[in-house]
Design a protein around this motif. Structure first.
Motif, short mmCIF file in Angstrom:
data_model
loop_
_atom_site.label_atom_id
_atom_site.label_comp_id
_atom_site.label_asym_id
_atom_site.label_seq_id
_atom_site.Cartn_x
_atom_site.Cartn_y
_atom_site.Cartn_z
N LEU A 114 0.84 -1.20 0.00
CA LEU A 114 0.00 0.00 0.00
C LEU A 114 0.87 1.25 0.00
O LEU A 114 1.95 1.27 0.60
N PHE A 115 0.35 2.32 -0.64
CA PHE A 115 0.96 3.64 -0.54
C PHE A 115 -0.10 4.64 -0.12
O PHE A 115 -1.24 4.27 0.12
N GLU A 116 0.29 5.91 -0.02
CA GLU A 116 -0.52 7.01 0.53
C GLU A 116 -0.57 6.89 2.06
O GLU A 116 -1.30 6.07 2.63
N ALA A 164 -3.93 6.70 4.02
CA ALA A 164 -4.66 5.47 3.69
C ALA A 164 -4.02 4.29 4.42
O ALA A 164 -4.73 3.42 4.94
N VAL A 193 -12.42 9.61 8.33
CA VAL A 193 -11.97 9.60 6.94
C VAL A 193 -12.06 11.02 6.36
O VAL A 193 -11.17 11.47 5.64
N GLN A 194 -13.13 11.74 6.69
CA GLN A 194 -13.29 13.13 6.24
C GLN A 194 -12.09 13.99 6.67
O GLN A 194 -11.50 14.71 5.85
N PHE A 217 -8.92 13.14 4.69
CA PHE A 217 -8.88 13.78 3.36
C PHE A 217 -8.64 15.28 3.50
O PHE A 217 -7.88 15.87 2.74
N THR A 249 -6.15 17.60 1.41
CA THR A 249 -6.62 18.51 0.36
C THR A 249 -6.54 19.97 0.78
O THR A 249 -6.36 20.84 -0.07
N LEU A 277 -14.75 12.33 -1.53
CA LEU A 277 -14.42 10.90 -1.54
C LEU A 277 -14.61 10.26 -0.18
O LEU A 277 -14.91 9.06 -0.09
N ALA A 278 -14.47 11.06 0.88
CA ALA A 278 -14.78 10.55 2.22
C ALA A 278 -16.28 10.27 2.34
O ALA A 278 -16.69 9.25 2.92
N ARG A 301 -6.83 -0.91 -0.26
CA ARG A 301 -6.53 -0.47 -1.62
C ARG A 301 -7.53 0.60 -2.09
O ARG A 301 -7.16 1.54 -2.80
N LEU A 316 -9.02 2.78 -0.18
CA LEU A 316 -8.57 4.02 0.49
C LEU A 316 -7.34 4.58 -0.22
O LEU A 316 -7.26 5.78 -0.48
N GLN A 317 -6.38 3.71 -0.50
CA GLN A 317 -5.15 4.14 -1.15
C GLN A 317 -5.45 4.86 -2.47
O GLN A 317 -4.95 5.97 -2.73
N TRP A 318 -6.26 4.25 -3.31
CA TRP A 318 -6.53 4.87 -4.62
C TRP A 318 -7.33 6.16 -4.47
O TRP A 318 -7.17 7.10 -5.26
N SER A 319 -8.18 6.23 -3.46
CA SER A 319 -8.96 7.45 -3.24
C SER A 319 -8.05 8.60 -2.81
O SER A 319 -8.16 9.72 -3.30
N PHE A 320 -7.12 8.32 -1.90
CA PHE A 320 -6.16 9.36 -1.52
C PHE A 320 -5.24 9.69 -2.70
O PHE A 320 -4.92 10.85 -2.95
N TRP A 321 -4.82 8.64 -3.40
CA TRP A 321 -3.89 8.85 -4.53
C TRP A 321 -4.48 9.81 -5.55
O TRP A 321 -3.78 10.70 -6.04
N MET A 337 -6.54 12.14 -5.18
CA MET A 337 -6.57 13.51 -4.67
C MET A 337 -5.17 14.12 -4.60
O MET A 337 -4.99 15.31 -4.87
#
Lengths: 202, 200
Positions: free
Chosen positions: A61-63, A66, A91-92, A95, A99, B66-67, B90, B92-97, B99
């Motif tokens: 995993l990355f990010e 996340a 989660v909000q 992000f 952002t 996305l949240a 995964r 979560l990862q793609w959602s952050f990615w 952004m």
């Protein structure tokens, strides 16, 4: 099962190291510098060539944030919200940290550690924008010790781990933001934050 | 139980409207725009950041598009929900990615199309330069796969494709990344996306 965390302790990997310490996880730390991320060992785990990344028993995993949400859901414990509404808020805020907060914050950080890479106009824009962003966080912390209420959760860890450089490196003046100032001190005063900052290659 | 979605379909609210249609949810639609409406004091009580979208789900106020989607899919379940923890990670990862690696650059290209005088050519060039390595990663992730997590369309695909939809508007050249092009076309052909765009 073994967890490997890729990324130097003084990088965005600090966020994941902090979570791993809060959860009491055994892990291996591969210290990859933010300046040297296009190495095969890391690209196997994160083709973006960025740190942090993890290999958790084959789950790559990355990010950073996340990864933290994944590790928290996997291992549970007091930092994991116990209902879906609070999980949504966690989660909000995670992000939001990426952002809204991270962009101007990184500009101010670079202005301290690598001033040659950033223009005065970018510094000015970030300086102007950041108080608007912080006002939102200040309001959310009014009358509360932590973002979701009275307990420290993954929401606090993810936001505070992004915010931390404002305190530790930028020496940002939180004078207009007393709630943030007190909350940041509470979060960064946790033993797991200090333990994460002391991680070396293993 | 009542869900309200604030934000017009030509805003980031489209991402949530798409998911609400995928899930077949009943919802109230409040058309707040991003060029004034989202800065009104009444709206800023819902989202102090002054951005759309926002949802009010039976009193739970959430922002960050996305949240909101990750919350709604978790609440309602169904085929778009990842089936195990690794796949949830995964998603979560793609959602952050999307952004952190794509959205800002994609928005620069979109704004250049809509408000050409506001965006400098240097910003456009920088945005294009940033998208190339990011899309190379996405193209690789879609190699030999119909969808990001395997064979099924999930919230990971919806969250990423909903951001990339902006690039369809600017007629971005996807020819060097055929896996992304084919996948994005499949995602945006879904009836729920088409229905979301027509939200009134």
């Amino acid at each position: 099962m073994t967890l490997t965390i890729y990324g130097a302790t003084l990088s965005r990997a600090a966020r994941v190291l902090w979570m791993a310490k809060e959860l009491g996880l055994d892990f291996r730390s591969v210290q990859i510098s933010p300046d040297d991320t296009h190495v095969p060992e890391l690209l196997r785990v994160n083709p973006n060539g960025r740190i942090p990344a993890i290999d958790d028993g084959g789950v790559l995993l990355f990010e950073s944030l996340a990864i933290n949400l994944y590790l928290l859901k996997k291992h549970g414990g007091p930092l994991l919200p116990d209902n879906i509404s609070d999980e949504g808020r966690m989660v909000q805020w995670s992000f939001w940290a990426m952002t809204e907060l991270e962009g101007p914050l990184v500009q101010l950080l670079l202005n301290v550690i690598r001033p040659e890479t950033i223009s005065p106009a970018d510094v000015a824009a970030a300086t102007e924008k950041l108080p608007h962003v912080l006002r939102v966080l200040e309001g959310a912390l009014t009358g509360r010790e932590y973002l979701l209420g009275s307990a420290f959760t993954g929401a606090d860890l993810n936001v505070a781990s992004v915010l931390s450089y404002l305190k530790t490196i930028v020496n940002y003046d939180f004078g207009s933001f007393p709630n943030i100032s007190a909350w940041t001190s509470r979060c960064l005063g946790r033993p797991a934050f200090s333990a994460a900052a002391a991680v070396t290659a293993s | 139980m009542a869900l309200t979605i604030y934000g017009i379909p030509t805003s980031r609210a489209l991402r949530i409207l798409w998911l609400a249609n995928e899930l077949g949810l009943d919802f109230k639609y409040v058309p707040v725009d991003f060029s004034g409406g989202s800065r009104q004091p009444e709206f800023m009580k819902l989202n102090p950041n002054g951005h759309v979208p926002v949802i009010d789900d039976d009193g739970l106020i959430l922002w960050e598009s996305l949240a909101c989607n990750l919350y709604l899919i978790k609440k309602h379940g169904g085929p778009l929900l990842p089936k195990n923890l690794a796949d949830e990670g995964r998603a979560l990862q793609w959602s952050f990615w999307v952004m952190t690696e794509v959205e800002k650059a994609a928005l620069s290209l979109l704004r250049k199309l809509v408000y050409p005088a506001d965006i400098a050519d240097a910003e456009v060039a920088a945005a294009r330069g940033k998208l190339v390595p990011a899309f190379s990663v996405l193209n690789g992730a879609l190699m030999g796969k119909d969808c990001l997590l395997g064979t099924e369309f999930t919230i990971a695909d919806l969250n990423v494709a909903a951001v990339l939809a902006w690039l369809k508007i600017v007629k971005y050249d996807f020819s060097a990344i055929p896996n992304v092009e084919a996948w994005l076309t499949r995602c945006l052909a879904r009836p729920a996306y088409v229905a979301a765009k027509a939200t009134k």
